[in-house]
Design an enzyme around this catalytic site. Structure first.
Site, mmCIF file in Angstrom:
data_model
loop_
_atom_site.group_PDB
_atom_site.id
_atom_site.type_symbol
_atom_site.label_atom_id
_atom_site.label_comp_id
_atom_site.label_asym_id
_atom_site.label_seq_id
_atom_site.Cartn_x
_atom_site.Cartn_y
_atom_site.Cartn_z
ATOM 1 C CE1 TYR A 100 -3.750 2.508 1.010
ATOM 2 C CE2 TYR A 100 -1.925 3.559 2.169
ATOM 3 C CZ TYR A 100 -3.209 3.604 1.642
ATOM 4 O OH TYR A 100 -3.947 4.754 1.755
ATOM 5 C CD GLU A 132 -5.966 4.486 -1.111
ATOM 6 O OE1 GLU A 132 -6.019 4.640 0.116
ATOM 7 O OE2 GLU A 132 -6.952 4.188 -1.800
#
Ligand code: GDP
Ligand code: MN
Length: 383
Positions: free
Chosen positions: A107, A195
């Site tokens: 992530y 993101e």
């Protein structure tokens, strides 16, 4: 304003981020043709501006083009609902992307840490669809790296953060480069969020952005006319989308007392007064400076599109805005829109005498102060 995944990937690719090949399809035939180009090994992904698509059934892997086409057929027109977006969104297009082999899912994100007045890069080895759960149960598994606005990031700082996050050594070099690309993209494209989840690590040692989410700062949209169409479908609420089309600063809040004022501060204050008087504001709406009758009408019309609204509070302080213009706007709006709900208006400032005179003898209830206006509308609306 959120960009679609395919737009986000195109944007990041320009900054050197490794993204899988793929194109957007609007129907099954399109999707099948694109899938054929990848030998049928593709992932079909709903392009809706909401989180949790995978869990909502909006992402599926294929090994043949016909099945990818059939799934596209199934998705288009369907409403996907997720925890992040309970109202759901209807799928109008899909991204047909090259299927990549994934060993591990990391992530990465870049956002603004307001308290620190710095950008922060968030890094985790535990990426994928359960990142929210990781954040909640194992916050230590997410490493935060602040970006000094004067110095930017040095490779050694990024490497230290990657080591702390337990990113495997083999992936670190590519991840340093990716993080630097994300930070420059963030700054140069006026983003407010980037993101990558998952940031995929493949068996042959490549780091690839398998999903990408970029959101552009709405205050900078005048510099990015290329996103004109996205601005509308980006709003999750249909009334907020309508407000964007009309160029009105409007936020829906879920209550039942409509609020119109001029100037963000005065509107927020009016909302507070409605709450203090025991009411629930339905919205924030700033009519703007120098509002003309037509604009006031457009604002009233927008507020009334919300079926929950039981009463309308109008609070105008005329500085640039002339109160008689506002009064004319209110009157013609109520007239033409055949408004049935109670309306209380407090207008003060430039040409307020003329404004109040215009409202005299109409069904609009006048008030001298903001507090009085709030109390009156709450008692009338909930009567
Ligand atoms: P989201 O649920 O909206 O965040 O959608 P994602 O694009 O992140 O996809 C959800 C999940 O599908 C990912 O976490 C991956 O596990 C899987 N996935 C997506 N694209 C690919 C791909 O190209 N190859 C493989 N193997 N899995 C993928
Ligand atoms: Mn994702």
């Amino acid at each position: 304003m959120k960009l679609h995944e395919y737009q986000s990937k195109d944007l990041l690719a320009r900054y050197g981020v490794n993204v899988p090949g793929g194109r957007v399809a609007h129907d099954a035939a399109d999707a099948q043709a694109i899938a054929d180009e990848f030998g049928g090994k593709v992932v079909v992904k709903a392009q809706v501006l909401m989180g949790g698509r995978g869990k909502a059934g909006g992402v599926k892997l294929f090994d043949n083009a016909a099945a990818a086409g059939a799934f596209t057929q199934e998705l288009i027109g369907k409403r996907l609902v997720s925890i992040q977006n309970p109202a759901g969104m209807v799928v109008e297009k899909v991204l047909v992307g090259e299927l990549i082999d994934i060993d591990e899912e990391y992530y990465l994100s870049v956002l603004l840490d307001r308290a620190a007045a710095q950008l922060v890069v968030m890094i985790s080895k535990e990426g994928g669809m359960d990142i929210e759960e990781v954040a909640e149960k194992h916050p230590e598994a997410i490493v935060r790296l602040h970006v000094d606005p004067a110095w930017g990031l040095s490779d050694f700082e990024i490497r230290a953060a990657l080591a702390q996050a337990n990113i495997p050594k083999a992936a670190r070099g590519q991840m340093v480069a990716m993080i630097k690309s994300l930070v420059s993209a963030y700054l140069r494209e006026d983003a407010d969020l980037i993101e990558i989840n998952p940031c995929a690590w493949t068996p042959d040692g490549k780091l690839i952005a398998a999903d990408a989410k970029v959101s552009i700062d709405e205050n900078a949209l005048f510099r990015h006319k290329e996103y004109g169409d996205t601005a509308e479908d980006s709003a999750e609420d249909p009334l907020e989308a309508e407000a964007t089309r009309r160029g009105i600063a409007y936020v829906r809040l879920g209550g039942d007392i409509g609020v119109i004022g001029n100037g963000a501060g005065l509107v927020m204050c009016s909302m507070d007064e409605v709450t203090a008087a025991g009411g629930r504001p339905a919205n924030f709406l700033d009519v703007g400076g120098g509002a003309q009758a037509e604009r006031v009408k457009s604002c009233v019309e927008l507020i009334l599109m919300d079926p929950n609204v039981k009463g309308l509070l109008i609070n105008i302080f005329g500085g640039i805005t002339r109160c008689d213009e506002v009064a004319k706007g209110i009157l013609s709006a109520l007239d033409e829109l055949n408004v049935q709900i109670p309306v209380v208006a407090r207008i003060e400032g430039t040409a307020s005498e003329e404004g109040r005179a215009l409202l005299q003898g109409t069904r609009i209830v006048p008030a001298q102060t903001m507090q009085e206006a709030a109390q009156k509308i709450v008692s009338l609306a909930y009567a």
